[in-house]
Write an enzyme that holds these catalytic residues in place. Structure first.
Site, short mmCIF file in Angstrom:
data_model
loop_
_atom_site.label_atom_id
_atom_site.label_comp_id
_atom_site.label_asym_id
_atom_site.label_seq_id
_atom_site.Cartn_x
_atom_site.Cartn_y
_atom_site.Cartn_z
N GLY B 12 0.83 -1.20 0.00
CA GLY B 12 0.00 0.00 0.00
C GLY B 12 0.86 1.24 0.00
N GLY B 14 -0.56 4.51 -0.06
CA GLY B 14 -1.31 5.71 0.29
C GLY B 14 -0.56 6.44 1.39
N GLY B 17 1.04 3.94 4.07
CA GLY B 17 2.17 3.14 3.60
C GLY B 17 3.39 4.00 3.31
N PHE B 120 -14.14 22.13 11.19
CA PHE B 120 -14.68 20.88 10.65
C PHE B 120 -15.64 20.30 11.67
CE2 PHE B 120 -13.81 17.94 7.13
CZ PHE B 120 -13.19 18.80 6.24
N GLN B 233 -18.84 4.53 8.13
CA GLN B 233 -19.28 5.92 8.13
C GLN B 233 -19.93 6.30 6.80
OE1 GLN B 233 -16.39 9.45 8.25
NE2 GLN B 233 -17.56 9.65 10.13
N HIS B 235 -21.15 9.43 4.60
CA HIS B 235 -20.85 10.86 4.51
C HIS B 235 -22.10 11.60 4.04
CE1 HIS B 235 -18.97 14.64 3.44
NE2 HIS B 235 -17.84 14.24 3.99
N LEU B 245 -17.64 12.86 -3.80
CA LEU B 245 -17.69 13.60 -2.55
C LEU B 245 -17.68 15.12 -2.75
CD1 LEU B 245 -17.48 13.48 0.60
CD2 LEU B 245 -15.03 13.77 0.29
N GLU B 248 -16.73 17.94 3.41
CA GLU B 248 -17.30 18.62 4.56
C GLU B 248 -16.75 20.04 4.71
OE1 GLU B 248 -17.72 16.17 8.04
OE2 GLU B 248 -17.13 17.83 9.32
N ARG B 279 -21.01 13.47 11.76
CA ARG B 279 -21.48 12.95 10.47
C ARG B 279 -22.66 12.01 10.62
NH1 ARG B 279 -15.74 12.14 7.22
NH2 ARG B 279 -15.47 14.38 6.95
N HIS B 345 -18.50 6.02 3.10
CA HIS B 345 -17.32 6.87 2.97
C HIS B 345 -16.08 6.29 3.62
CE1 HIS B 345 -15.15 10.60 2.58
NE2 HIS B 345 -15.01 10.76 3.87
N ARG B 387 -15.95 8.49 13.06
CA ARG B 387 -14.73 9.27 12.88
C ARG B 387 -15.06 10.74 12.64
NH1 ARG B 387 -11.78 11.10 8.11
NH2 ARG B 387 -13.31 10.18 6.72
N SER B 392 -8.66 11.05 9.78
CA SER B 392 -8.15 9.78 9.25
C SER B 392 -6.85 9.96 8.48
CB SER B 392 -9.20 9.05 8.43
OG SER B 392 -9.24 9.54 7.15
N LEU B 393 -6.71 11.08 7.76
CA LEU B 393 -5.38 11.35 7.21
C LEU B 393 -4.39 11.46 8.37
CD1 LEU B 393 -6.05 14.02 4.42
CD2 LEU B 393 -5.15 11.71 4.10
C1 LIG Z 1 -13.42 11.11 -1.24
C2 LIG Z 1 -12.76 11.01 0.10
C3 LIG Z 1 -12.29 12.15 0.73
C4 LIG Z 1 -11.65 12.07 1.97
N1 LIG Z 1 -11.22 13.23 2.57
C5 LIG Z 1 -10.58 13.13 3.77
C6 LIG Z 1 -10.10 14.32 4.41
O1 LIG Z 1 -10.25 15.43 3.92
N2 LIG Z 1 -9.46 14.18 5.59
C7 LIG Z 1 -9.25 12.96 6.17
O2 LIG Z 1 -8.64 12.90 7.22
N3 LIG Z 1 -9.69 11.82 5.56
C8 LIG Z 1 -10.34 11.89 4.38
N4 LIG Z 1 -10.80 10.74 3.79
C9 LIG Z 1 -10.37 9.44 4.30
C10 LIG Z 1 -8.91 9.21 3.95
O3 LIG Z 1 -8.65 9.72 2.66
C11 LIG Z 1 -8.50 7.75 3.94
O4 LIG Z 1 -8.94 7.13 5.09
C12 LIG Z 1 -6.98 7.64 3.86
O5 LIG Z 1 -6.49 8.34 2.75
C13 LIG Z 1 -6.55 6.20 3.80
O6 LIG Z 1 -5.16 6.14 3.56
P1 LIG Z 1 -4.44 4.74 3.45
O7 LIG Z 1 -3.00 5.02 3.23
O8 LIG Z 1 -4.81 3.90 4.60
O9 LIG Z 1 -5.08 4.03 2.17
P2 LIG Z 1 -5.17 4.41 0.62
O10 LIG Z 1 -4.76 5.78 0.33
O11 LIG Z 1 -6.51 3.96 0.18
O12 LIG Z 1 -4.08 3.48 -0.02
C14 LIG Z 1 -4.24 2.09 -0.12
C15 LIG Z 1 -3.04 1.54 -0.84
O13 LIG Z 1 -3.06 0.12 -0.77
C16 LIG Z 1 -2.85 -0.41 -2.05
N5 LIG Z 1 -3.55 -1.69 -2.14
C17 LIG Z 1 -4.82 -1.97 -1.78
N6 LIG Z 1 -5.09 -3.27 -2.05
C18 LIG Z 1 -3.98 -3.82 -2.58
C19 LIG Z 1 -3.64 -5.11 -3.08
N7 LIG Z 1 -4.51 -6.12 -3.14
N8 LIG Z 1 -2.38 -5.30 -3.56
C20 LIG Z 1 -1.47 -4.29 -3.57
N9 LIG Z 1 -1.75 -3.05 -3.10
C21 LIG Z 1 -2.99 -2.82 -2.62
C22 LIG Z 1 -3.39 0.63 -3.01
O14 LIG Z 1 -2.79 0.49 -4.27
C23 LIG Z 1 -2.97 1.92 -2.31
O15 LIG Z 1 -1.64 2.24 -2.65
C24 LIG Z 1 -11.47 10.83 2.57
C25 LIG Z 1 -11.95 9.68 1.95
C26 LIG Z 1 -12.63 9.76 0.74
C27 LIG Z 1 -13.22 8.53 0.16
#
Ligand SMILES: Cc1cc2nc3c(=O)[nH]c(=O)nc-3n(C[C@H](O)[C@H](O)[C@H](O)COP(=O)(O)OP(=O)(O)OC[C@H]3O[C@@H](n4cnc5c(N)ncnc54)[C@H](O)[C@@H]3O)c2cc1C
Ligand code: FES
Lengths: 240, 576
Positions: B12, B14, B17, B120, B233, B235, B245, B248, B279, B345, B387, B392-393
């Site tokens: 991952g 994101g 990771g 927020f 959750q 939204h 989206l 908020e 929310r 969401h 949440r 969550s970021l």
């Molecule tokens: C539209 C939207 C807006 C948001 N806005 C906010 C905000 O303003 N503030 C806030 O705090 N939170 C916000 N959130 C929530 C927040 O964005 C997420 O919870 C957060 O970004 C998750 O980060 P992460 O690194 O856990 O996962 P992600 O960013 O989802 O990354 C997941 C990673 O895992 C990899 N992966 C997944 N499955 C596999 C697999 N089988 N094999 C290999 N790789 C895989 C993907 O390729 C990716 O790289 C928002 C969510 C959404 C949906």
């Protein structure tokens, strides 16, 4: 009405080479403003041919996954509504993979070199006070504005794929990586300037590779002034 | 069949990771990041509104502190926040966010060059740092840049198939290399799962195509329980139809929610906080309005009105959502209200971990030696039952950093284990079987049946009979998938249909945990609302659920108490 999606296909596991296949979709007139090319691709894949291959992610122009060539212009499939295409009576939407990159399968291109160039653009803060944090940095709204437009790039590749110079020489950084180079060099928190400019000062692969075809400017879905940014880089290289 | 080797493997790329990969480098030199999409396409790039930290940079926020942030988060979580985890989150917030500033995130600034903060929902003070409404993009790109600077290895478009486990140890992974079409192995001394969210399980969702909970499905198959999965959750403001989206932040900047009578209906549900109520409350208020026929033109959506905001606010603080409203709702938000409806969401639950991110094998706390989870895929119970936006970021980076460091240290002290060829052969065989599925039911059909099922029977409002039906239907869908699926694409290379099938398999693996958790929890709390049990029941239900899958493919549930005596048990990076 029936809309024809004329899609360039390529299967790396057969010897057929690339070919064109038509798919028909029934779209109501009023839906033309709502349905995007990506929606259509998804529907074709789900209902007609599961082997149709393309990339997509967010569905709203943020992740940069879905750039393809649609009716002779590089665009994001998810942001292109059918009514943006001024469909004539023939109502044909032609979709193929981005030019300039090798095709892996159907609409999916190999962007390894594109991302290699992105790495060469040094997309990070560096310099003496490198990561002096965690204290708060100071940046005026004006300093932020200098780089703001360049931060909007989503690495979709539409610009670089439209650049004849890049088609000829994939060592040329290309507009996307040059925008990236500008974004990080000009960030007021970055203090590594001379080394970065020296690296960009290259006849073929650096800023001087740009011959101002302006294609990139037209291709960018975020309307970033790519040419203006590259010109600014050229000026900085000259004055350094 | 290639086998790659790195001291630490992170699945991952994101925010979680990428942050973990940076922190791990303090302990090991060799980190490999594996991602099914190019890491710069990870879902984190689409996060819009902001990331919270109690910096107190604006006039109204001067009295902010980790403690106020902590209290807001605990209140929002409605009795299910583990206080020790939340303390780490809020104490770590300012430092971690300032690191992001130093890494170059283009956060908006005040006139005098400081980091600007905006209000927020659920946060009592303006606490959200933001990069216009592209905060996730700014953060992901900056974290990626740091990884480039550190020269960490990145494997883009490699799909995680399974863990290679040996008792409570993980020796590595198997993955499908999309481009070459091969099954490959990765050997590592420790492994972090940061595979992100799972809300693609629902028919209406703000999340992108890749949020299919792969890490959760893979955990279930390896006998790892999932915690608090009933807390999904919803939204308040997604676009009807696409679910895209509208952050908020639009309400944080002063937007109103309006029903068909032109009334700010939140005054009935939370007169004090109005649109910036939590929310879950806003969503239930909206759903109630829709049910009493007060949706716009009697339809199932309401209006988000921004017409009274200044053009400058729309242009400088909400440019993306203005663009989205124009492109996808055909509305100029300075002139007309935007149609919105609740959509799935975020998942508060996930893979249960210790405060250092070590994956737990059960509710009583036995842990894996060298397997970690972070980000939305993990459940640290910092968000409890609901949440707060922007947290969550924050969780992704605060715990990404912390867990990355512990995983790095574990790798430094550990050694490589065996990765038998046979495990690769087995995966290869499974992929071949799947590719050749030749039944009568199309993939898209099973997926949409699943997503409608969760939406209709385990959505904003839940009840016993719906959940009972859903529990039966999910088994039927699982059977359909294994017996009747048909696929068109027989190719090995870049087979996106195969990838979707693997994702669907993971969805079908963890959704029963959502349904079972929701069925068993006979109370209403946070995001989980039971029409037949509308009250919160702290006597019986101030507990975290753990759903585990048995070898026979049945699901069972177990519980553990909430850790809510502040301060107790907080461990730093040194110990566990
Ligand atoms: C539209 C939207 C807006 C948001 N806005 C906010 C905000 O303003 N503030 C806030 O705090 N939170 C916000 N959130 C929530 C927040 O964005 C997420 O919870 C957060 O970004 C998750 O980060 P992460 O690194 O856990 O996962 P992600 O960013 O989802 O990354 C997941 C990673 O895992 C990899 N992966 C997944 N499955 C596999 C697999 N089988 N094999 C290999 N790789 C895989 C993907 O390729 C990716 O790289 C928002 C969510 C959404 C949906
Ligand atoms: S799908 Fe993300 S930009 Fe098109």
């Amino acid at each position: 009405m029936k809309v024809t999606f004329r899609i360039s296909r390529y299967d790396p596991e057969t010897n057929e080479g690339s070919y064109v296949e038509d798919f028909l979709l029934e779209v109501e007139e009023y839906e033309l403003t709502e349905v995007t090319v990506l929606d259509a691709l998804v529907e074709i894949k789900e209902d007609q041919d599961g082997s149709l291959t393309f990339r997509h992610g967010c569905g709203h122009g943020s992740c940069g996954s879905c750039a393809v060539l649609i009716n002779e212009k590089n665009r994001l499939a998810c942001e292109t509504h059918l009514d943006d295409l001024e469909l004539d009576e023939k109502t044909v939407v032609e979709v193929s993979s981005l030019p300039g990159f090798p095709t892996i399968k159907d609409l999916v291109v190999d962007m390894d070199n594109f991302f290699r160039n992105d790495r060469l653009a040094r997309p990070f803060i560096s310099g003496e006070d490198e990561r002096s944090g965690p204290t708060e940095t100071e940046q005026t709204p004006g300093e932020l504005r200098r780089i703001l437009e360049a931060t909007e790039c989503i690495n979709c590749g539409a610009c670089t794929a439209s650049c004849p110079t890049y088609w000829e020489n994939e060592g040329y950084l290309g507009p996307a990586a040059l925008v990236r180079a500008y974004r990080w060099m000009e960030d007021s928190r970055n203090s590594e300037i001379e080394e970065r400019l020296a690296a960009l000062d290259d006849e073929k692969d650096g800023v001087w590779g740009c011959n101002k075809f302006f294609n990139c400017l037209e291709a960018c879905p975020k309307e970033i002034d790519t040419v203006g940014i590259i010109e600014a880089l050229k000026r900085s290289v000259i004055t350094s | 069949m290639e086998i790659f080797e790195h001291d630490l493997l992170i699945v991952g790329g994101g925010a979680a990771g990428l942050r973990a990969a940076i922190a791990a480098r303090e302990h090991v030199d060799d980190v490999g990041i594996i991602s099914k999409v190019n890491v710069l396409r990870s879902h984190s790039v689409t996060a819009q509104g902001g990331i919270s930290a109690p910096l107190g940079n604006t006039g109204e926020g001067v009295d902010d502190s980790w403690r106020v942030h902590f209290e807001d988060t605990v209140r929002g979580g409605d009795g299910l926040v583990d206080h020790d985890a939340c303390e780490i989150l809020t104490k770590g917030a300012s430092g971690t966010v300032l690191e992001l500033d130093n890494m170059g995130v283009p956060f908006n600034r005040t006139e005098d060059g400081r980091l600007d903060q905006r209000p927020f929902g659920g946060h009592s003070l303006p606490r959200s740092l933001y990069a216009a409404d592209r905060t996730g993009h700014g953060i992901t790109y900056a974290l990626y840049g740091e990884n480039v600077r550190l020269d960490n290895a990145v494997y883009n478009e490699f799909f995680l198939l399974d863990l290679v486990a040996d008792g409570a140890r993980v020796n590595g992974l198997t993955a499908y290399n999309m481009k070459s079409g091969e099954v490959v192995g990765f050997r590592g001394k420790s492994v972090v799962l940061a595979t992100g969210g799972c809300t693609q399980a629902f028919a209406h969702t703000t999340s992108g195509a890749a949020s299919t909970g792969d890490g959760l499905g893979i955990a279930m198959r390896n006998g790892i329980p999932l915690e608090d999965m009933e807390f999904i959750q919803f939204h308040p403001t997604g676009l009807p139809g696409s679910g895209i989206l509208i952050s908020e932040a639009a309400r944080g900047e002063g937007g109103y929610l309006i029903n068909d009578d032109g009334e700010r209906f939140m005054k009935r549900y939370d007169p004090e906080k109005m649109e910036l109520s939590s929310r879950d409350r806003v969503v239930r208020g909206m759903q109630r309005e829709i049910e009493r026929g007060k949706g716009i033109d009697g339809e199932d959506y309401l209006h988000l009105d921004l017409t009274h905001l200044s053009r400058r606010t729309l242009e400088e603080k909400l440019p993306t959502i203005s663009q989205i409203a124009e492109d996808f709702a055909k509305v100029d938000p300075s002139e007309r209200p935007i149609p919105v409806r609740p959509t799935a969401h975020y998942c508060m639950g996930g893979i249960p971990v210790t405060l250092n991110g070590r994956v737990k094998g059960s509710s009583w706390g036995n842990t894996w030696d060298n397997l970690f989870a972070a980000g939305e895929a993990a459940c640290l119970s910092v968000h409890g039952a609901n949440r707060l936006g922007t947290n969550s970021l924050l969780e992704a980076v605060v715990f990404g950093k912390r867990i990355g460091a512990v995983a790095g240290r574990t790798a430094e002290e550990g050694s490589f284990g065996k990765l038998p060829r046979e495990t690769l052969n087995q995966q290869e065989k499974y992929l071949t079987e799947l590719r050749e599925k030749d039944g009568t039911v199309r993939l898209g059909e099973i997926k949409s049946r699943l997503r409608e099922l969760t939406w209709n029977k385990c959505g904003v409002f839940r009840n016993q009979s719906d959940l009972e039906e859903a529990n039966d239907e999910i088994y039927e869908l699982r059977r359909t998938f294994s017996e009747e699926l048909t696929l068109d694409d027989r190719g090995c290379k870049f087979n996106t249909e195969l990838r979707s099938a693997l994702e669907l398999r993971n969805l079908l693996e963890f959704v029963p945990a959502v349904l079972l958790g929701a069925y068993k929890r006979t109370e209403s709390r946070g995001a989980h609302y039971r029409e037949d049990y509308p009250e919160k029941d702290d006597g019986n239900w101030a507990v975290h659920s753990y759903v585990v899958r048995t070898n026979e493919g049945r699901y069972g549930v177990d519980y553990r108490p909430v850790r809510n005596d502040t301060g107790r048990g907080t461990t730093d990076e040194g110990g566990e």
